[in-house]
Scaffold this motif. Structure first.
Motif, PDB file in Angstrom:
ATOM      1  N   ILE A 116       0.837  -1.200   0.000  1.00 53.11           N
ATOM      2  CA  ILE A 116       0.000   0.000   0.000  1.00 53.11           C
ATOM      3  C   ILE A 116       0.873   1.253   0.000  1.00 53.11           C
ATOM      4  N   GLY A 117       1.939   1.226   0.816  1.00 56.69           N
ATOM      5  CA  GLY A 117       2.842   2.366   0.872  1.00 56.69           C
ATOM      6  C   GLY A 117       3.493   2.646  -0.468  1.00 56.69           C
ATOM      7  N   SER A 118       3.931   1.598  -1.151  1.00 58.13           N
ATOM      8  CA  SER A 118       4.554   1.787  -2.469  1.00 58.13           C
ATOM      9  C   SER A 118       3.575   2.369  -3.473  1.00 58.13           C
ATOM     10  N   VAL A 119       2.317   1.888  -3.448  1.00 58.25           N
ATOM     11  CA  VAL A 119       1.296   2.397  -4.369  1.00 58.25           C
ATOM     12  C   VAL A 119       1.019   3.871  -4.095  1.00 58.25           C
ATOM     13  N   ILE A 120       0.901   4.222  -2.804  1.00 60.18           N
ATOM     14  CA  ILE A 120       0.601   5.616  -2.448  1.00 60.18           C
ATOM     15  C   ILE A 120       1.738   6.535  -2.874  1.00 60.18           C
ATOM     16  N   VAL A 121       2.963   6.121  -2.606  1.00 59.10           N
ATOM     17  CA  VAL A 121       4.112   6.936  -3.004  1.00 59.10           C
ATOM     18  C   VAL A 121       4.119   7.158  -4.513  1.00 59.10           C
ATOM     19  N   GLY A 122       3.831   6.094  -5.271  1.00 59.55           N
ATOM     20  CA  GLY A 122       3.806   6.216  -6.727  1.00 59.55           C
ATOM     21  C   GLY A 122       2.695   7.132  -7.209  1.00 59.55           C
ATOM     22  N   LEU A 123       1.491   7.003  -6.615  1.00 59.62           N
ATOM     23  CA  LEU A 123       0.360   7.827  -7.039  1.00 59.62           C
ATOM     24  C   LEU A 123       0.582   9.298  -6.714  1.00 59.62           C
ATOM     25  N   VAL A 124       1.007   9.571  -5.475  1.00 61.41           N
ATOM     26  CA  VAL A 124       1.227  10.960  -5.079  1.00 61.41           C
ATOM     27  C   VAL A 124       2.379  11.563  -5.870  1.00 61.41           C
ATOM     28  N   GLY A 125       3.425  10.761  -6.096  1.00 65.04           N
ATOM     29  CA  GLY A 125       4.545  11.248  -6.897  1.00 65.04           C
ATOM     30  C   GLY A 125       4.113  11.593  -8.312  1.00 65.04           C
ATOM     31  N   GLY A 126       3.211  10.792  -8.889  1.00 65.14           N
ATOM     32  CA  GLY A 126       2.714  11.074 -10.231  1.00 65.14           C
ATOM     33  C   GLY A 126       1.862  12.327 -10.280  1.00 65.14           C
ATOM     34  N   LEU A 127       1.076  12.578  -9.212  1.00 59.58           N
ATOM     35  CA  LEU A 127       0.209  13.745  -9.180  1.00 59.58           C
ATOM     36  C   LEU A 127       0.982  15.043  -8.968  1.00 59.58           C
ATOM     37  N   PHE A 128       2.002  14.965  -8.107  1.00 62.45           N
ATOM     38  CA  PHE A 128       2.720  16.186  -7.732  1.00 62.45           C
ATOM     39  C   PHE A 128       4.118  16.272  -8.336  1.00 62.45           C
ATOM     40  N   GLY A 129       4.473  15.303  -9.150  1.00 64.66           N
ATOM     41  CA  GLY A 129       5.753  15.372  -9.846  1.00 64.66           C
ATOM     42  C   GLY A 129       6.959  15.093  -8.982  1.00 64.66           C
ATOM     43  N   GLY A 130       6.794  14.394  -7.883  1.00 66.04           N
ATOM     44  CA  GLY A 130       7.929  14.059  -7.030  1.00 66.04           C
ATOM     45  C   GLY A 130       8.358  15.247  -6.187  1.00 66.04           C
ATOM     46  N   GLY A 131       9.498  15.127  -5.523  1.00 68.40           N
ATOM     47  CA  GLY A 131      10.007  16.204  -4.687  1.00 68.40           C
ATOM     48  C   GLY A 131       9.572  16.067  -3.239  1.00 68.40           C
ATOM     49  N   LEU A 132       9.948  17.047  -2.427  1.00 65.76           N
ATOM     50  CA  LEU A 132       9.710  17.006  -0.987  1.00 65.76           C
ATOM     51  C   LEU A 132       8.226  17.037  -0.647  1.00 65.76           C
ATOM     52  N   VAL A 133       7.454  17.857  -1.386  1.00 67.19           N
ATOM     53  CA  VAL A 133       6.016  17.965  -1.103  1.00 67.19           C
ATOM     54  C   VAL A 133       5.318  16.628  -1.324  1.00 67.19           C
ATOM     55  N   ALA A 134       5.593  15.979  -2.440  1.00 67.22           N
ATOM     56  CA  ALA A 134       4.983  14.684  -2.738  1.00 67.22           C
ATOM     57  C   ALA A 134       5.397  13.640  -1.716  1.00 67.22           C
ATOM     58  N   GLU A 135       6.668  13.647  -1.335  1.00 68.91           N
ATOM     59  CA  GLU A 135       7.161  12.678  -0.361  1.00 68.91           C
ATOM     60  C   GLU A 135       6.487  12.882   0.994  1.00 68.91           C
ATOM     61  N   THR A 136       6.367  14.151   1.428  1.00 73.30           N
ATOM     62  CA  THR A 136       5.730  14.456   2.710  1.00 73.30           C
ATOM     63  C   THR A 136       4.265  14.042   2.708  1.00 73.30           C
ATOM     64  N   LEU A 137       3.547  14.358   1.633  1.00 71.13           N
ATOM     65  CA  LEU A 137       2.139  13.969   1.528  1.00 71.13           C
ATOM     66  C   LEU A 137       1.978  12.457   1.529  1.00 71.13           C
ATOM     67  N   SER A 138       2.887  11.759   0.859  1.00 70.54           N
ATOM     68  CA  SER A 138       2.827  10.300   0.820  1.00 70.54           C
ATOM     69  C   SER A 138       2.980   9.719   2.219  1.00 70.54           C
ATOM     70  N   PHE A 139       3.990  10.183   2.951  1.00 68.02           N
ATOM     71  CA  PHE A 139       4.232   9.672   4.296  1.00 68.02           C
ATOM     72  C   PHE A 139       3.051   9.969   5.216  1.00 68.02           C
ATOM     73  N   LEU A 140       2.494  11.179   5.100  1.00 66.88           N
ATOM     74  CA  LEU A 140       1.371  11.563   5.951  1.00 66.88           C
ATOM     75  C   LEU A 140       0.136  10.723   5.636  1.00 66.88           C
ATOM     76  N   LEU A 141      -0.100  10.451   4.361  1.00 66.86           N
ATOM     77  CA  LEU A 141      -1.257   9.650   3.963  1.00 66.86           C
ATOM     78  C   LEU A 141      -1.109   8.209   4.444  1.00 66.86           C
ATOM     79  N   ILE A 142       0.095   7.654   4.332  1.00 63.33           N
ATOM     80  CA  ILE A 142       0.335   6.283   4.800  1.00 63.33           C
ATOM     81  C   ILE A 142       0.107   6.192   6.308  1.00 63.33           C
ATOM     82  N   ALA A 143       0.627   7.162   7.060  1.00 64.84           N
ATOM     83  CA  ALA A 143       0.457   7.161   8.512  1.00 64.84           C
ATOM     84  C   ALA A 143      -1.011   7.334   8.896  1.00 64.84           C
ATOM     85  N   THR A 144      -1.755   8.144   8.139  1.00 67.56           N
ATOM     86  CA  THR A 144      -3.173   8.347   8.416  1.00 67.56           C
ATOM     87  C   THR A 144      -3.963   7.065   8.190  1.00 67.56           C
ATOM     88  N   ILE A 145      -3.665   6.371   7.089  1.00 66.58           N
ATOM     89  CA  ILE A 145      -4.332   5.085   6.838  1.00 66.58           C
ATOM     90  C   ILE A 145      -3.997   4.088   7.942  1.00 66.58           C
TER      91      ILE A 145
END
Length: 249
Positions: free
Chosen positions: A195-224
């Protein structure tokens, strides 16, 4: 009379609706934040992702083997915080009538050590059983999963009394509890990586990678993850309440 599974899920939903204004901040403090800390720790110490495929597999395997030993203190503190959050939620329903949340938290803190020992024993039983034959380990874990709410409801009974009540009380709920602990072991454990890998890939695709995408991915995984722990705690409590109702208590 064996409790119906749909009744247990319905009761868990009712428990959520009754105290969600308290459960949300509790889950945020004791589930989301520790899990976010663990995720950030993994991300900070994980090997580079741009290694060749043959090297990446070996590097990841070595990383996960030494991660628990290298970071044993922060991992222990994070797990203790999560266990404390579980114990607070159990006490909120089983000991919290007419009390403020602060008093419930203090009461849970005073009885926390036996609860941590109980969770450690149950976890060790699961690890040993799974490493040997898998199914017996899940069975033992299922039969002792209700010991935690039993201890919260009656701390005077002690560890042995709670384990005994959990074992005898779960007799009619083995199927449901096996499903629940299988979800814990495989969905929360193995499935979390997928699930974590899928979320990182999806958020990275939406936001183009970088610190913002990484932070959102980690926060979403922790929230789930926090949501899963909250749901499992409520199901654990609802199953225990079903046992009490069956026993006429």
């Amino acid at each position: 009379m064996t409790p119906r599974f749909d009744a247990i899920f319905a009761d868990a939903g009712a428990l959520w609706r009754a105290e969600r204004s308290l459960l949300l901040p509790l889950a945020g403090m004791f589930f989301l934040l520790p899990m976010l800390g663990i995720i950030l720790l993994i991300a900070a110490s994980a090997p580079p992702l741009d290694l060749p495929a043959d090297q990446a597999a070996a590097a990841l395997s070595a990383f996960y083997q030494r991660f628990g030993q290298t970071h044993i203190v922060p991992l222990a503190l994070a797990n203790a915080a999560i266990d404390y959050g579980i114990f607070i939620m159990l006490n909120l329903y089983l000991q919290g009538t007419g009390q403020t949340l602060g008093r419930v938290m203090v009461h849970a803190l005073r009885a926390l050590f036996p609860f941590l020992v109980l969770e450690l024993l149950v976890g060790l039983g699961l690890s040993i059983g799974v490493s040997l034959f898998v199914v017996p380990g899940l069975f033992v874990f299922a039969r002792t999963w209700l010991a935690a709410p039993a201890l919260a409801a009656n701390p005077q009974a002690g560890l042995i009394g709670a384990l005994r009540q959990g074992w005898t009380g779960s007799r009619g709920l083995v199927g449901f509890l096996l499903l629940a602990v299988t979800a814990i072991v495989f969905v929360v454990g193995i499935g979390a990586m997928v699930i974590g890998s899928v979320i990182v890939g999806l958020v990275g695709g939406l936001f183009g990678g970088g610190l913002v995408a990484e932070t959102l991915s980690f926060l979403l995984i922790a929230t789930i993850g926090a949501g899963i722990w909250t749901a499992l705690t409520l199901l654990r409590l609802a199953a225990y309440r079903a046992v009490l109702a069956r026993q006429g208590m």
